[in-house]
Design an enzyme around this catalytic site. Structure first.
Site, PDB file in Angstrom:
ATOM      1  N   ARG A 121     -40.230  36.466 -64.567  1.00  0.00           N
ATOM      2  CA  ARG A 121     -40.294  36.926 -63.184  1.00  0.00           C
ATOM      3  C   ARG A 121     -40.295  38.454 -63.191  1.00  0.00           C
ATOM      4  NH1 ARG A 121     -36.330  39.431 -63.174  1.00  0.00           N
ATOM      5  NH2 ARG A 121     -36.810  40.296 -61.115  1.00  0.00           N
ATOM      6  N   GLY A 122     -40.542  39.003 -62.002  1.00  0.00           N
ATOM      7  CA  GLY A 122     -40.753  40.438 -61.903  1.00  0.00           C
ATOM      8  C   GLY A 122     -42.245  40.690 -61.957  1.00  0.00           C
ATOM      9  N   ALA A 123     -42.776  41.432 -60.981  1.00  0.00           N
ATOM     10  CA  ALA A 123     -44.224  41.565 -60.855  1.00  0.00           C
ATOM     11  C   ALA A 123     -44.916  42.033 -62.136  1.00  0.00           C
ATOM     12  CB  ALA A 123     -44.558  42.499 -59.686  1.00  0.00           C
ATOM     13  N   ARG A 175     -47.831  31.758 -58.189  1.00  0.00           N
ATOM     14  CA  ARG A 175     -47.000  32.458 -57.199  1.00  0.00           C
ATOM     15  C   ARG A 175     -47.904  33.327 -56.335  1.00  0.00           C
ATOM     16  NH1 ARG A 175     -41.373  34.941 -58.598  1.00  0.00           N
ATOM     17  NH2 ARG A 175     -41.110  34.332 -56.420  1.00  0.00           N
ATOM     18  N   GLN A 190     -30.468  37.238 -58.812  1.00  0.00           N
ATOM     19  CA  GLN A 190     -31.087  38.064 -59.857  1.00  0.00           C
ATOM     20  C   GLN A 190     -30.281  39.326 -60.136  1.00  0.00           C
ATOM     21  OE1 GLN A 190     -32.695  36.874 -57.120  1.00  0.00           O
ATOM     22  NE2 GLN A 190     -34.795  36.265 -57.595  1.00  0.00           N
ATOM     23  N   ASP A 215     -43.014  43.820 -55.083  1.00  0.00           N
ATOM     24  CA  ASP A 215     -43.971  42.832 -55.552  1.00  0.00           C
ATOM     25  C   ASP A 215     -45.360  43.057 -54.973  1.00  0.00           C
ATOM     26  OD1 ASP A 215     -42.541  40.304 -57.070  1.00  0.00           O
ATOM     27  OD2 ASP A 215     -41.183  41.430 -55.800  1.00  0.00           O
ATOM     28  N   ASN A 256     -40.511  43.046 -51.205  1.00  0.00           N
ATOM     29  CA  ASN A 256     -39.629  42.904 -52.362  1.00  0.00           C
ATOM     30  C   ASN A 256     -38.699  41.723 -52.097  1.00  0.00           C
ATOM     31  OD1 ASN A 256     -38.751  43.934 -54.974  1.00  0.00           O
ATOM     32  ND2 ASN A 256     -36.846  44.511 -53.962  1.00  0.00           N
ATOM     33  N   LYS A 257     -37.854  41.423 -53.045  1.00  0.00           N
ATOM     34  CA  LYS A 257     -36.962  40.275 -52.948  1.00  0.00           C
ATOM     35  C   LYS A 257     -36.220  40.264 -51.614  1.00  0.00           C
ATOM     36  CE  LYS A 257     -36.828  37.683 -55.341  1.00  0.00           C
ATOM     37  NZ  LYS A 257     -37.620  36.428 -55.286  1.00  0.00           N
TER      38      LYS A 257
END
Length: 359
Positions: free
Chosen positions: A52-54, A95, A202, A243, A253-254
């Protein structure tokens, strides 16, 4: 405790037959490496947040579509191109919000399109070279983001971060945490507050883990404690990742990031988004154009609990991301400098710098 900085988040194994990742769903309890040998396994790893993480998703997708290309058995360019696009489109469905996923897959497809005169074997080799370059570029870019972000900070600053935009979200250094790691190398001492980041934690499982194992002064807080630490004067800057960033500077973002930005503006604390140019989507005029992924209700009602913590049948809204309005962002730290308001102009200047001088 093992220093996570000594392990690459995404790589290819020695014989180029598998994508190797840290299974982030196992952290911080176990550092478990997975070898993904099929496209289906790569798709599942991206969807299940094992990677995960762009930026890390982009690198994993590049290697994943290369693994898929290896499976294509034909000597016909046209047949290879068609099957490659099918594999690319399949991985793209894993995703929807992280633009780096599509950016990396489009770069890989461009290799195929631009080399129609090559044999299938040569194309596979060129795809491997491109995937390796995407990975190497990620490391260079994150290092530069760290250096540019560090220029905005002072030794001893308190920094608040949300979610994980550290090494685990990239191949090395990270985006939002890169200024902290580059500062650590140069003898800076920061006090970092990491939001827990519900519902997937996270911040607790990943950011706190990698920062603490790297020797950074780290304090974990619940998301609803951010206002309390800001009010005490303990935070001099907020650093987050992204993201997808729209042309006007709105940044997805998250989930929970936009609330942190609103708090930071109230307390007069600069809020910085740290992201490579590959995270910008100039086709999105504003944040309203960014598609927000919604995930399963179980992440809110059951995950992390021994027993279900909500009544059966209750409705759940679980967006994975929210959009921070550009008016609440002090600057967007990129590998080519810091974009500031008016963002439409400064973002275009960043892309002009890129076209003149590649990092």
């Amino acid at each position: 405790m093992q220093n996570i900085m000594s392990i690459e988040t995404v790589s290819l194994n020695k014989d180029n037959t598998a994508v190797v990742i840290i299974d982030q769903t196992q952290l911080p309890y176990n550092i478990e490496m997975l070898e993904l040998r099929t496209q289906e396994e790569v798709w599942k790893a991206i969807y299940l947040l094992q990677v995960r993480g762009a930026p890390a998703i982009g690198v994993a997708a590049a290697y994943g579509v290369y693994i898929g290309a290896r499976e294509i058995e034909t000597q016909s360019y046209e047949e290879f191109r068609i099957k490659f696009k099918q594999k690319k489109d399949y991985l793209a469905s894993s995703r929807p919000t992280a633009v780096n996923l599509f950016w990396a897959l489009n770069r890989m497809e461009k290799v195929v399109i631009d080399h129609a005169d090559k044999s299938v074997q040569e194309l596979k080799h060129l795809l491997l070279e491109e995937a390796n370059e995407i990975k190497a570029e990620d490391i260079r870019v994150c290092r530069r983001i760290g250096e540019n972000g560090l220029a905005l900070l002072k030794d001893g600053d308190g920094i608040l971060t949300h979610c994980n935009a550290g090494q685990l979200a990239t191949v090395k250094y990270g985006t939002a945490l890169s200024p902290i790691y580059v500062g650590l190398e140069k003898g800076y001492h920061f006090k970092v507050f990491t939001d827990e980041t519900r519902p997937l934690l996270q911040g607790a499982r990943l950011s706190a883990f990698e920062l603490h194992s790297s020797g950074v002064d780290t304090t974990l807080i619940c998301d609803n404690m951010a206002s309390a630490v800001m009010k005490k004067g303990w935070v001099q800057a907020v650093l987050v990742g992204a993201d997808r960033i729209a042309a006007n500077g709105d940044a997805a973002n998250k989930i929970g990031t936009s609330g942190v930005a609103i708090l930071a503006k109230y307390y007069g604390i600069p809020f910085y988004v740290c992201a490579p140019l590959s995270t910008f989507d100039l086709n999105c005029k504003t944040g309203d154009d960014i598609h927000i992924e919604e995930r399963s209700a179980e992440e809110v009602t059951e995950m992390w609990y021994k027993k279900r913590m909500a009544p059966e049948g209750v409705k759940v809204f679980n967006p994975a991301f929210d959009v921070t309005d550009h008016q609440n962002i002090a600057g967007i730290v990129t590998e080519y400098g810091v974009a500031t308001a008016p963002f439409e102009k400064s973002i275009c200047e960043m892309f002009s710098k890129r076209d003149k001088l590649k990092v």
